[in-house]
Scaffold this active site. Structure first.
Site, mmCIF file in Angstrom:
data_model
loop_
_atom_site.group_PDB
_atom_site.id
_atom_site.type_symbol
_atom_site.label_atom_id
_atom_site.label_comp_id
_atom_site.label_asym_id
_atom_site.label_seq_id
_atom_site.Cartn_x
_atom_site.Cartn_y
_atom_site.Cartn_z
ATOM 1 N N GLU A 306 0.829 -1.216 0.000
ATOM 2 C CA GLU A 306 0.000 0.000 0.000
ATOM 3 C C GLU A 306 0.860 1.262 0.000
ATOM 4 O OE1 GLU A 306 -4.287 0.040 1.586
ATOM 5 O OE2 GLU A 306 -3.093 -0.895 3.158
ATOM 6 N N ASP A 453 1.354 -8.657 3.373
ATOM 7 C CA ASP A 453 0.122 -8.557 4.138
ATOM 8 C C ASP A 453 -0.833 -9.526 3.466
ATOM 9 O OD1 ASP A 453 -2.298 -7.978 5.256
ATOM 10 O OD2 ASP A 453 -2.248 -5.829 4.854
ATOM 11 N N ASN A 455 -3.531 -10.769 4.735
ATOM 12 C CA ASN A 455 -4.908 -10.641 5.228
ATOM 13 C C ASN A 455 -5.460 -11.995 5.646
ATOM 14 O OD1 ASN A 455 -5.850 -7.865 5.258
ATOM 15 N ND2 ASN A 455 -5.480 -7.863 3.049
#
Length: 568
Positions: A306, A453, A455
Site C-alpha cells: 500500500e 500482508d 490478510n
C-alpha cells in the site's frame, strides 16, 4: 500500512539557495595570481541540439541557451553585445538621475575570449563549433574577469529539505544529481544560532554565515532536543569522485519541533544497533515512522505494501537511498498505490524482476490453466477473483559477497475482505506456481523469501497452504463467502512447507474492533535459518493510545523484523 503516511511524506519544495562562487570546491586557479576563478558551467550532452552556458557577472546570473552546432564566435559576440547594452542602459539611467543629457557614444565593446585548457593552449578559434569549443578546464575571459569552464560538472538538479523537522528523528534531503554520485557528495549541517520559530520570519531572514554553527556532517542528520526552535541549514557539494560542482545551500523554512516522545519501536532498536553481518540478512518488512524506524533497524531487505506512488518517488526512494538502499516499485492496475521492495546495495544486486497481476496471470497463462479450470466451476467466484487487481512483486537478488548465490524475494498484498478466504486461496495458488516457475527458470536453487500482508489469520487456508504445503477440500475458507460462491477442492503448493520466520504473533494489525496476525515473512527452512526475531512492542505500548495508528505509531500494522542466515 503506508497509506497513513502519504500526507506526511509528500514533501513540498524547500527554498534552494546557491552559494557564493567563492566557496566552490575544486575551482581552477587563475592564469596569474593566487585567486580562484569563478565557474562557467556548461551543460552539453551528445544527441541534444542545445547546450547551456551559465556564469555570474557584475552580481547577476547569466544563462545562455545556444545551438551545439553554432560557431563559437557568435556566442562570444552575443556575450559582448549583451554587456555593452547593459552598460549603455546603466549610463543613461545615471545621467537621467543627475539631470545630464544622455550621450550618443556607443560603449566600448568588452573583450570576450575562450582559451584552451588552463589558458595555456591558446585562444579557441571563432569558427569552432560550440560542442567542441566548450571543453572542461577551458578559460572564458570576459573583460578583466576569467572563468574556469566546468563542462557537465556534478550538479544538483533538485534539492529539498523536509517540511517538518522533529527532534530525534532523521532529517534526509531529497536530492537529484546529474553527472555525479550521491555517495561521493559532501554534506555539512548547521544550526541557526538564534531561535526562530516563525515560518514567515524564517523565510525573510538572510542566510548569514555568522548566524550558524556546524552541528554535523553526512547525508542524514538527527536533530537533538537542544535544536528545538532552531532552523537547520545544509551545505551540499555535488561530486563525482574527486570532481566537484557548485555548492548548494538548503535552509529549512520551519524550525525543529519536539517529537512525539517514545515510539512503539524505540525499544526494538536495541536489537538492531548494527547491520547484520554477512551471510545474514535483516528484513524490515513494514515501515511506520519511516525514517526513524528504518535508521534503527539497519535493514537489508524491506518489503512494503500500500505504498503511494508519489510517496515512493518523492520520499521513500531518496530517504532510503541515503541509508544505502535501492528500491523497485510495482503499481497496482488502475491504482495509485502498490508494492515496494528495497535492498542494501552493498550486499545485493538486482538481477531481474518478474512481477505479475495475479488475476491476469490466472486467466491468460498456460501455467495456471488447471487452477483456472477448477475455479471456473463456480462462475460467481471466478468473476470475483478475476476482478481483483492484486499484484505479486518478484525480485531476484544476487549476493555480492558470494555472486553464485541468489535469493528470490516476493512481496504481495492479498484481497482484503474478511469473507474473501476462498479468493485469497486462489491468489496464493497462482503466486506459488509463478514463484516456483521463476526460481526454476531464472535462479535454480535460490531460496524463497515471501513477505506480505496476506490478510490471513494463522487458522486460514492461506497459512495452511504455506506452512503445510496443502489445503484439503474440507477447509472452511473454500466457502468463506457463502454457499453460492463455494468451490471445494484440494490445493497443493509447489514448495515444501515454508516457515513463518517471525512465528505467529498475537497480532500485527491492531485497530478499533479488530486485532490479529495478518502479516508474515515466510522462508524455506532447508535453505535459511532464523538468527533472531526482533520482539514486537508490548501490548501496553500498542494500546497506550487505544489502537493503531496513533501519535507514536502512524500505521495500523506493526513491522516484522528478523535476521536470516543462509544455510551452508
Amino acid at each position: 500500512m503506508l497509506s497513513h503516511l502519504s500526507a506526511a511524506l509528500l514533501l513540498p519544495p524547500r527554498r534552494l539557495l546557491s552559494s557564493s562562487p567563492r566557496t566552490l570546491t575544486g575551482a581552477c586557479s587563475l592564469l596569474r595570481g593566487s585567486r580562484r576563478m569563478e565557474p562557467a558551467v556548461v551543460r552539453c550532452l551528445p544527441g541534444e541540439p542545445k547546450l547551456t552556458i551559465s556564469f555570474r557577472l557584475d552580481g547577476s546570473n547569466k544563462h545562455m541557451l545556444r545551438d551545439q552546432d553554432e560557431a563559437l564566435g557568435k556566442v562570444l559576440s552575443r556575450i559582448s553585445n549583451n554587456i555593452a547594452k547593459g552598460q549603455g542602459k546603466a549610463k543613461k539611467k545615471t545621467k537621467r538621475i543627475k539631470g545630464q543629457q544622455p550621450s550618443c557614444e556607443a560603449p566600448e565593446p568588452t573583450v570576450v575570449k575562450l582559451y584552451c585548457g588552463g589558458g595555456g593552449g591558446g585562444e579557441v578559434a571563432d569558427t569552432v563549433l560550440n560542442s567542441e569549443a566548450w571543453q572542461d578546464g577551458a578559460v572564458l575571459q570576459v573583460g578583466d574577469v576569467k572563468y574556469s569552464v566546468q563542462r557537465n560538472a556534478p550538479t544538483f538538479t533538485n534539492a529539498e529539505l523536509p517540511a517538518s523537522l522533529m527532534a530525534e528523528f532523521p532529517v534526509c534531503p531529497n536530492l537529484e544529481l546529474e553527472f555525479g554520485n550521491l555517495q561521493d557528495c559532501e554534506f555539512t549541517w548547521h544550526k541557526e544560532n538564534t531561535p526562530n520559530t516563525s515560518p514567515e520570519a524564517a523565510a525573510e531572514a538572510p542566510a548569514e554565515d555568522g548566524g550558524w554553527t556546524e552541528v554535523g556532517c553526512g547525508r542524514v542528520h538527527v536533530p537533538s532536543n537542544q535544536d528545538i526552535g532552531h532552523r537547520l541549514k545544509l551545505r551540499c557539494t555535488p561530486k563525482d569522485g574527486e570532481r566537484s560542482g557548485q555548492v548548494k545551500e538548503l535552509i529549512s523554512v520551519g524550525a525543529v519541533e519536539a517529537g512525539p516522545g517514545v515510539c512503539t519501536f524505540d525499544n526494538r532498536h536495541a536489537y538492531t544497533i548494527k547491520e547484520a553481518e554477512w551471510p545474514s540478512a535483516r528484513l524490515d518488512y513494514r515501515l511506520n515512522l519511516i525514517k526513524k524506524e528504518l535508521a534503527g533497524y539497519n535493514a537489508d531487505i524491506i518489503c512494503l505494501q500500500e505504498v503511494d506512488k508519489a510517496v515512493f518517488t518523492d520520499s521513500l526512494t531518496p530517504t532510503l537511498d541515503a541509508f544505502g538502499l535501492d528500491g523497485v516499485f510495482r503499481v497496482k492496475d488502475k491504482q495509485h498505490e502498490g508494492l515496494a521492495t528495497f535492498y542494501r546495495r552493498s550486499k545485493f544486486k538486482l538481477l531481474s524482476q518478474h512481477d505479475i497481476m495475479l488475476s491476469e496471470a490466472l486467466s491468460s497463462e498456460a501455467l495456471h490453466s488447471e487452477l483456472l479450470e477448477r475455479l471456473s466451476v463456480n462462475s460467481a467466484l471466478k468473476e470475483k477473483t478475476l476482478q481483483r487487481s492484486t499484484t505479486l512483486q518478484v525480485s531476484v537478488l544476487e549476493d555480492l559477497n558470494k555472486p553464485d548465490r541468489k535469493v528470490c524475494v516476493a512481496n504481495t498484498h492479498l484481497y482484503f475482505h474478511p469473507k474473501g478466504g476462498n479468493v485469497r486461496l486462489f491468489q496464493m495458488g497462482v503466486a506459488l506456481k509463478h514463484l516456483s516457475h521463476v526460481i526454476r527458470e531464472v535462479a535454480p536453487g535460490a531460496p524463497l523469501i515471501f513477505c506480505g500482508d496476506f490478510n490471513s489469520l494463522p487458522n486460514s487456508g492461506v497459512f495452511q497452504l504455506l506452512s503445510e504445503a496443502e489445503v484439503p477440500q474440507q477447509h472452511a475458507d473454500w466457502s468463506s463467502s457463502g454457499p453460492e460462491e463455494s468451490c471445494r477442492m484440494e490445493l497443493l503448493s509447489d514448495f515444501p512447507p515454508l516457515l513463518s520466520a517471525c512465528g505467529q504473533p498475537a497480532y500485527t494489525n491492531y485497530v478499533g474492533g479488530f486485532h490479529g496476525c495478518l502479516d508474515y515473512i515466510f522462508i524455506q527452512p532447508d535453505s535459511m535459518q532464523v538468527e533472531q526475531v526482533i520482539p514486537l512492542p508490548s501490548h501496553q505500548e500498542v494500546t497506550t493510545y487505544e489502537a493503531l495508528p496513533s501519535v507514536a505509531h502512524p500505521s495500523d500494522h506493526i513491522a516484522l523484523v528478523c535476521d536470516l542466515r543462509w544455510n551452508p
